[in-house]
Scaffold this motif. Structure first.
Motif, PDB file in Angstrom:
ATOM      1  N   VAL A   9      39.791  40.176  66.616  1.00 41.24           N
ATOM      2  CA  VAL A   9      39.423  41.431  67.278  1.00 41.24           C
ATOM      3  C   VAL A   9      40.452  42.511  66.941  1.00 41.24           C
ATOM      4  O   VAL A   9      41.328  42.831  67.750  1.00 41.24           O
ATOM      5  CB  VAL A   9      39.300  41.246  68.805  1.00 41.24           C
ATOM      6  N   GLY A  10      40.333  43.053  65.729  1.00 37.56           N
ATOM      7  CA  GLY A  10      41.215  44.126  65.301  1.00 37.56           C
ATOM      8  C   GLY A  10      40.425  45.376  65.011  1.00 37.56           C
ATOM      9  O   GLY A  10      39.397  45.634  65.637  1.00 37.56           O
ATOM     10  N   LEU A  11      40.889  46.158  64.055  1.00 40.99           N
ATOM     11  CA  LEU A  11      40.219  47.399  63.690  1.00 40.99           C
ATOM     12  C   LEU A  11      38.775  47.160  63.263  1.00 40.99           C
ATOM     13  O   LEU A  11      37.848  47.820  63.752  1.00 40.99           O
ATOM     14  CB  LEU A  11      40.984  48.079  62.552  1.00 40.99           C
ATOM     15  N   ILE A  12      38.559  46.196  62.346  1.00 37.72           N
ATOM     16  CA  ILE A  12      37.233  45.981  61.769  1.00 37.72           C
ATOM     17  C   ILE A  12      36.274  45.352  62.787  1.00 37.72           C
ATOM     18  O   ILE A  12      35.190  45.871  63.048  1.00 37.72           O
ATOM     19  CB  ILE A  12      37.336  45.109  60.505  1.00 37.72           C
ATOM     20  N   GLY A  13      36.676  44.232  63.357  1.00 37.32           N
ATOM     21  CA  GLY A  13      35.813  43.568  64.326  1.00 37.32           C
ATOM     22  C   GLY A  13      35.637  44.368  65.594  1.00 37.32           C
ATOM     23  O   GLY A  13      34.531  44.466  66.148  1.00 37.32           O
ATOM     24  N   GLY A  14      36.717  44.969  66.078  1.00 37.89           N
ATOM     25  CA  GLY A  14      36.640  45.750  67.303  1.00 37.89           C
ATOM     26  C   GLY A  14      35.778  46.989  67.148  1.00 37.89           C
ATOM     27  O   GLY A  14      35.020  47.355  68.052  1.00 37.89           O
ATOM     28  N   SER A  15      35.874  47.639  65.999  1.00 35.34           N
ATOM     29  CA  SER A  15      35.070  48.847  65.768  1.00 35.34           C
ATOM     30  C   SER A  15      33.585  48.510  65.657  1.00 35.34           C
ATOM     31  O   SER A  15      32.728  49.284  66.092  1.00 35.34           O
ATOM     32  CB  SER A  15      35.542  49.563  64.504  1.00 35.34           C
ATOM     33  N   LEU A  16      33.283  47.353  65.075  1.00 36.83           N
ATOM     34  CA  LEU A  16      31.886  46.922  65.017  1.00 36.83           C
ATOM     35  C   LEU A  16      31.340  46.725  66.433  1.00 36.83           C
ATOM     36  O   LEU A  16      30.234  47.169  66.758  1.00 36.83           O
ATOM     37  CB  LEU A  16      31.743  45.629  64.213  1.00 36.83           C
ATOM     38  N   SER A  17      32.119  46.075  67.265  1.00 41.39           N
ATOM     39  CA  SER A  17      31.698  45.851  68.642  1.00 41.39           C
ATOM     40  C   SER A  17      31.439  47.171  69.361  1.00 41.39           C
ATOM     41  O   SER A  17      30.392  47.360  69.988  1.00 41.39           O
ATOM     42  CB  SER A  17      32.771  45.067  69.405  1.00 41.39           C
ATOM     43  N   LEU A  18      32.370  48.107  69.247  1.00 41.18           N
ATOM     44  CA  LEU A  18      32.230  49.388  69.938  1.00 41.18           C
ATOM     45  C   LEU A  18      31.037  50.181  69.413  1.00 41.18           C
ATOM     46  O   LEU A  18      30.322  50.827  70.188  1.00 41.18           O
ATOM     47  CB  LEU A  18      33.512  50.206  69.781  1.00 41.18           C
ATOM     48  N   ALA A  19      30.807  50.118  68.098  1.00 35.78           N
ATOM     49  CA  ALA A  19      29.676  50.831  67.508  1.00 35.78           C
ATOM     50  C   ALA A  19      28.353  50.265  68.008  1.00 35.78           C
ATOM     51  O   ALA A  19      27.425  51.017  68.348  1.00 35.78           O
ATOM     52  CB  ALA A  19      29.737  50.757  65.983  1.00 35.78           C
ATOM     53  N   LEU A  20      28.256  48.936  68.056  1.00 36.84           N
ATOM     54  CA  LEU A  20      27.028  48.301  68.506  1.00 36.84           C
ATOM     55  C   LEU A  20      26.809  48.502  70.002  1.00 36.84           C
ATOM     56  O   LEU A  20      25.679  48.659  70.464  1.00 36.84           O
ATOM     57  CB  LEU A  20      27.050  46.814  68.164  1.00 36.84           C
ATOM     58  N   LYS A  21      27.879  48.502  70.774  1.00 35.27           N
ATOM     59  CA  LYS A  21      27.770  48.774  72.205  1.00 35.27           C
ATOM     60  C   LYS A  21      27.252  50.193  72.425  1.00 35.27           C
ATOM     61  O   LYS A  21      26.360  50.429  73.257  1.00 35.27           O
ATOM     62  CB  LYS A  21      29.136  48.603  72.881  1.00 35.27           C
ATOM     63  N   GLU A  22      27.806  51.137  71.679  1.00 37.58           N
ATOM     64  CA  GLU A  22      27.395  52.533  71.813  1.00 37.58           C
ATOM     65  C   GLU A  22      25.926  52.717  71.433  1.00 37.58           C
ATOM     66  O   GLU A  22      25.220  53.544  72.018  1.00 37.58           O
ATOM     67  CB  GLU A  22      28.282  53.411  70.933  1.00 37.58           C
ATOM     68  N   ALA A  23      25.472  51.907  70.453  1.00 40.11           N
ATOM     69  CA  ALA A  23      24.081  52.001  69.997  1.00 40.11           C
ATOM     70  C   ALA A  23      23.126  51.205  70.878  1.00 40.11           C
ATOM     71  O   ALA A  23      21.907  51.253  70.676  1.00 40.11           O
ATOM     72  CB  ALA A  23      23.981  51.505  68.558  1.00 40.11           C
ATOM     73  N   GLY A  24      23.656  50.476  71.848  1.00 38.16           N
ATOM     74  CA  GLY A  24      22.816  49.639  72.705  1.00 38.16           C
ATOM     75  C   GLY A  24      22.203  48.475  71.965  1.00 38.16           C
ATOM     76  O   GLY A  24      21.133  47.979  72.334  1.00 38.16           O
ATOM     77  N   ALA A  25      22.894  48.015  70.911  1.00 39.30           N
ATOM     78  CA  ALA A  25      22.335  46.984  70.038  1.00 39.30           C
ATOM     79  C   ALA A  25      22.848  45.587  70.339  1.00 39.30           C
ATOM     80  O   ALA A  25      22.397  44.617  69.730  1.00 39.30           O
ATOM     81  CB  ALA A  25      22.644  47.328  68.574  1.00 39.30           C
ATOM     82  N   VAL A  26      23.783  45.465  71.278  1.00 36.54           N
ATOM     83  CA  VAL A  26      24.372  44.163  71.560  1.00 36.54           C
ATOM     84  C   VAL A  26      24.423  43.943  73.069  1.00 36.54           C
ATOM     85  O   VAL A  26      24.636  44.883  73.840  1.00 36.54           O
ATOM     86  CB  VAL A  26      25.787  44.056  70.935  1.00 36.54           C
ATOM     87  N   GLY A  27      24.187  42.705  73.468  1.00 32.99           N
ATOM     88  CA  GLY A  27      24.207  42.390  74.887  1.00 32.99           C
ATOM     89  C   GLY A  27      25.583  42.051  75.389  1.00 32.99           C
ATOM     90  O   GLY A  27      26.114  42.668  76.307  1.00 32.99           O
ATOM     91  N   GLU A  28      26.207  41.047  74.773  1.00 30.76           N
ATOM     92  CA  GLU A  28      27.503  40.552  75.220  1.00 30.76           C
ATOM     93  C   GLU A  28      28.364  40.300  73.993  1.00 30.76           C
ATOM     94  O   GLU A  28      27.907  39.757  72.997  1.00 30.76           O
ATOM     95  CB  GLU A  28      27.303  39.256  76.017  1.00 30.76           C
TER      96      GLU A  28
END
Length: 288
Positions: free
Chosen positions: A14-33
């Motif tokens: 959970v760094g720049l690459i993985g963390g940014s993917l998570s935040l992007a998908l959360k913002e897009a409403g594309a991920v649940g958990e």
């Protein structure tokens, strides 16, 4: 959960690459958990505090349990070991994908490990900064950037389509190419520039004609050009070793042009110097 693309996403690293993917998908409403996994507990706690992940486990088997997509964001040379550790915990139908900037060696290491019912999609988002850790993550990192997917003959089409959609929702333009083409292209546009930046900092930093360290006089141009030399040494060691052929080819190409420039300077050939700089300017301006 039924409306989201990925009900449960596990991010390993959970760094720049993985963390940014998570935040992007959360913002897009594309991920649940989003479940985070990594070696450093302080970084995982910071990721949880910042809302990058929803919970974490330092046990890969627990982290990937019931995950629909597992995103590997650890150094390239660790990916095979990490995959071996987490595979027994993956559910049937789970998709494993990665963000490694070398693809040939990664596919060669991981594909033989993947059992029936689990899918692997090699990928590489072309984005980043010199920062690392969960605190460096931000949701717009991938916006307007490209993500390269390198499917092989073993890649499941439905898994590929889901990973492609995932990166599009994160803001990326997705392109597909062969493993070999990816590694040659990245050796040119990413890996070589990093080698040049690291070499330049070492060359200037070790210049001992004067008593003081002349790096202290560096201004905007030097700082901007060598910014990428602040990147993670472990990551770049792994890249240099796993994309050796492509990188050496481009380093030889660079040496040819650097030798040409050096000769023109030594000879004081004003016309050739102007042609060299003007050709470079035109090539650079064409990509803006």
């Amino acid at each position: 959960m039924a409306d989201v693309l990925i009900p449960r996403l596990a991010i390993i690293g959970v760094g720049l690459i993985g963390g940014s993917l998570s935040l992007a998908l959360k913002e897009a409403g594309a991920v649940g958990e989003v479940v985070g996994c990594g070696r450093g507990k302080p970084n995982l706690e910071k990721a949880l505090e910042l809302g990058v992940i929803d919970w974490y486990s330092r046990d890969p088997l627990n982290a990937v349990r019931d995950a629909d997509v597992v995103f590997l964001a650890t150094p390239v040379k660790t990916l095979a070991t990490v995959t071996k550790e987490l595979l027994p915990g993956c559910k049937s139908g789970a998709i494993i994908t990665d963000g490694g900037s070398v693809k040939g060696a990664v596919a060669e290491m991981i594909e033989p490990l993947i059992p029936e019912g689990i899918h692997f999609v090699p990928g590489h988002p072309i984005a980043g900064t010199e920062k690392s850790g969960a605190e460096a993550a931000f949701p717009t990192l991938y916006r307007g950037k490209r993500c390269i997917l390198t499917p092989t003959e073993n890649t499941d089409p439905e898994a590929l389509a889901l990973v492609e959609k995932m990166w599009e929702l994160a803001g990326s333009e997705v392109v597909k190419m062969s493993l070999e083409k990816h590694d040659r292209v990245l050796a040119s546009i990413s890996h070589l520039p990093h080698m040049v930046a690291y070499s330049l900092v070492n060359a200037v930093g070790s210049y001992d004609h004067y008593e003081e360290n002349i790096l202290e006089y560096s201004a905007g141009g030097f700082r901007d050009f060598t910014r990428i030399a602040s990147s993670d040494p472990t990551m770049w060691r792994d890249i240099a070793e796993t994309n050796r052929d492509g990188l050496l080819e481009m380093m030889e190409q660079f040496e040819t042009y650097f030798a040409e420039l050096k000769a023109d300077i030594a000879e004081g050939n004003s016309e050739k110097l102007f042609e060299f700089f003007n050709r470079s300017k035109q090539l650079r301006d064409a990509i803006l």
